[in-house]
Design an enzyme around this catalytic site. Structure first.
Site, PDB file in Angstrom:
ATOM      1  N   SER A  54       0.801  -1.229   0.000  1.00  0.00           N
ATOM      2  CA  SER A  54       0.000   0.000   0.000  1.00  0.00           C
ATOM      3  C   SER A  54       0.834   1.279   0.000  1.00  0.00           C
ATOM      4  O   SER A  54       0.309   2.347  -0.283  1.00  0.00           O
ATOM      5  CB  SER A  54      -0.923   0.017   1.220  1.00  0.00           C
ATOM      6  OG  SER A  54      -0.168  -0.135   2.404  1.00  0.00           O
ATOM      7  N   ASP A  94      -3.465   7.729   8.195  1.00  0.00           N
ATOM      8  CA  ASP A  94      -4.230   6.786   9.012  1.00  0.00           C
ATOM      9  C   ASP A  94      -3.272   6.006   9.910  1.00  0.00           C
ATOM     10  O   ASP A  94      -2.161   6.463  10.155  1.00  0.00           O
ATOM     11  CB  ASP A  94      -5.089   5.877   8.121  1.00  0.00           C
ATOM     12  CG  ASP A  94      -4.242   5.045   7.155  1.00  0.00           C
ATOM     13  OD1 ASP A  94      -3.000   4.982   7.329  1.00  0.00           O
ATOM     14  OD2 ASP A  94      -4.813   4.448   6.221  1.00  0.00           O
ATOM     15  N   HIS A 123      -0.338   4.717   7.100  1.00  0.00           N
ATOM     16  CA  HIS A 123       0.162   5.392   5.897  1.00  0.00           C
ATOM     17  C   HIS A 123       0.387   6.888   6.068  1.00  0.00           C
ATOM     18  O   HIS A 123      -0.450   7.566   6.672  1.00  0.00           O
ATOM     19  CB  HIS A 123      -0.846   5.188   4.760  1.00  0.00           C
ATOM     20  CG  HIS A 123      -1.224   3.756   4.553  1.00  0.00           C
ATOM     21  ND1 HIS A 123      -2.404   3.227   5.030  1.00  0.00           N
ATOM     22  CD2 HIS A 123      -0.559   2.744   3.956  1.00  0.00           C
ATOM     23  CE1 HIS A 123      -2.455   1.938   4.717  1.00  0.00           C
ATOM     24  NE2 HIS A 123      -1.342   1.614   4.074  1.00  0.00           N
TER      25      HIS A 123
END
Ligand SMILES: *[C@@H]1O[C@H](CO)[C@@H](O)[C@H](O)[C@H]1NC(C)=O
Ligand SMILES: *[C@@H]1O[C@H](CO)[C@@H](O)[C@H](O)[C@H]1NC(C)=O
Ligand SMILES: *[C@@H]1O[C@H](CO)[C@@H](O)[C@H](O)[C@H]1NC(C)=O
Ligand SMILES: *[C@@H]1O[C@H](CO)[C@@H](O)[C@H](O)[C@H]1NC(C)=O
Length: 364
Positions: free
Chosen positions: A59, A339, A342
């Site tokens: 991610s 978050d 990230h």
């Protein structure tokens, strides 16, 4: 915040693995300068004979391969760029986008849109899927690193990319973080962790060699970020203290990776492999924010912008009636983390600014 406590866990870490402590001041003054120029000039002129970027990762690098209902496809992800959820695990741009802009190309299209990419496929492709690892992970059924490279190899075999294309390309490899969170989440013992780290790095190195053997000129792998400083690990201390155990494990991973890369370079005779040290870049940004309160951009760099209303809810979570179970800070530009895991776009931008000095390795 209490900077002393936060620093304390870093000191513990560096006591064991003090590899690079130097570039701090140099980097910290570079941030603001680079900031002014890069947002305004988006030249898309490839330089130095590199014109393609192929991305293998998770991610931190995914720009849309992940499918709905991944959080990256839901509100409030993407609010800064492109203005709505679009598959990035951030409020905006991520590492891949900044590396592409450094090379002077557009951010490569996610692999799953390759059929609609037209000429944009000339910029390379992004094979990264959020949640994936070097090995399979529980949280993601998506392709692991091996399978991501299989996709790439198939395209090469069907002549989508020529030898010449490959010899003017760079690969970004952003993986291993999910292997460790998966290991911990699936009840792996702390005693077993070093052995597991060895196996992750061995497999990672084999995969990197495979990418190079397919013809890619340079392979840039991330030195793993300080997992113990991610908000999911610091939440229990109200975002004050990094988890020293987790950072120590990351330090071991990074030192093995360094050895593996040195060995690969000896064997390849061309310094084809480089490390982009996210560990140093993240901690440099954290330190800079603390040591220069006047020019603060991140008031508490460990505190995320988007937070669940209670520990079991994450950014983007809603109840059955669609009522939000999270809050978003007023100005994501002032937060390093978006978050629990990230960085924000601004966070990635400052990491990129620190990394810039080492990105020239891609051209050597
Ligand atoms: C990666 O995924 C493939 C397909 O699911 C699987 O066969 C392979 O064993 C996995 N590789 C690793 C290194 O975990
Ligand atoms: C977790 O580990 C312990 C000790 O190794 C074992 O007894 C237990 O069954 C494991 N639990 C899960 C869910 O794997
Ligand atoms: C640090 O992380 C380890 C591994 O995830 C965990 O077992 C430990 O409880 C954490 N320590 C603190 C102080 O949160
Ligand atoms: C950050 O600050 C800590 C404490 O002053 C120091 O030990 C560490 O080396 C610094 N790390 C970086 C990368 O600047």
């Amino acid at each position: 915040m209490k900077p002393q406590q936060y620093k304390h866990s870093l000191i513990c870490f560096f006591f064991f693995f003090a590899p690079h402590v130097i570039a701090v001041l140099v980097c910290s003054s570079g941030i603001q300068v680079a900031h002014a120029s890069s947002h305004h000039h988006h030249h898309h002129h490839p330089r130095g004979g590199i014109s393609k970027l192929f991305v293998f990762g998770d991610s931190y690098a995914d720009t849309g391969n992940n499918r709905k209902p991944a959080s990256s496809w839901g509100v409030p992800y993407g609010i800064t760029f492109p203005g709505k959820p679009a598959g990035r695990f951030s409020d905006g741009r991520v590492l891949t986008d900044y590396l592409a802009s450094f090379i002077g190309i557009k951010s490569p299209i996610p692999y799953r849109w390759r059929k609609y990419a037209g000429h944009r496929i000339r910029d390379g492709l992004n094979f990264a899927y959020g949640g994936t690892g070097v090995f399979d992970t529980r949280i993601s059924p998506d392709p692991n690193m091996t399978t991501q490279i299989d996709f790439f190899q198939k395209l090469i075999h069907s002549n989508v990319y020529s030898k010449q294309d490959l010899s003017s390309s760079v690969a970004l490899v952003s993986l291993a973080g999910n292997d460790y969170s998966n290991y911990i989440a699936s009840n792996g013992s702390i005693q077993g962790l070093p052995g597991f780290i060895v196996s992750v790095v061995n497999q990672l190195a084999l995969n990197m060699k495979r990418i190079h053997d397919l013809g890619v000129k340079k392979v840039a792998v991330i030195g793993l970020q300080p997992l113990g400083c991610l908000p999911r690990s610091t939440a229990s201390s109200s975002y004050q203290r990094c988890n020293g155990t987790e950072n120590m494990a990351v330090g071991f991973h990074n030192s093995l990776l360094k050895e593996a890369v040195a060995k690969l370079n000896t064997e390849s005779k061309s310094s084809a492999f480089v490390i982009l040290d996210l560990y140093k870049a993240f901690t440099t940004v954290f330190n800079t924010s603390q040591n220069h309160p006047g020019s603060v951009r991140f008031e508490n760099p460990l505190k995320p912008c988007c937070v669940g209303t209670s520990p079991e809810f994450s950014c983007g979570s809603v109840d059955f009636n669609g009522v939000k179970r999270y809050t978003v800070c007023e100005n994501p530009e002032l937060a390093f983390f978006w978050d629990g895991v990230h960085p924000t776009q601004q966070g990635w931008f400052s990491v990129y600014s620190v990394l810039q000095a080492s990105l020239d390795q891609i051209y050597t």
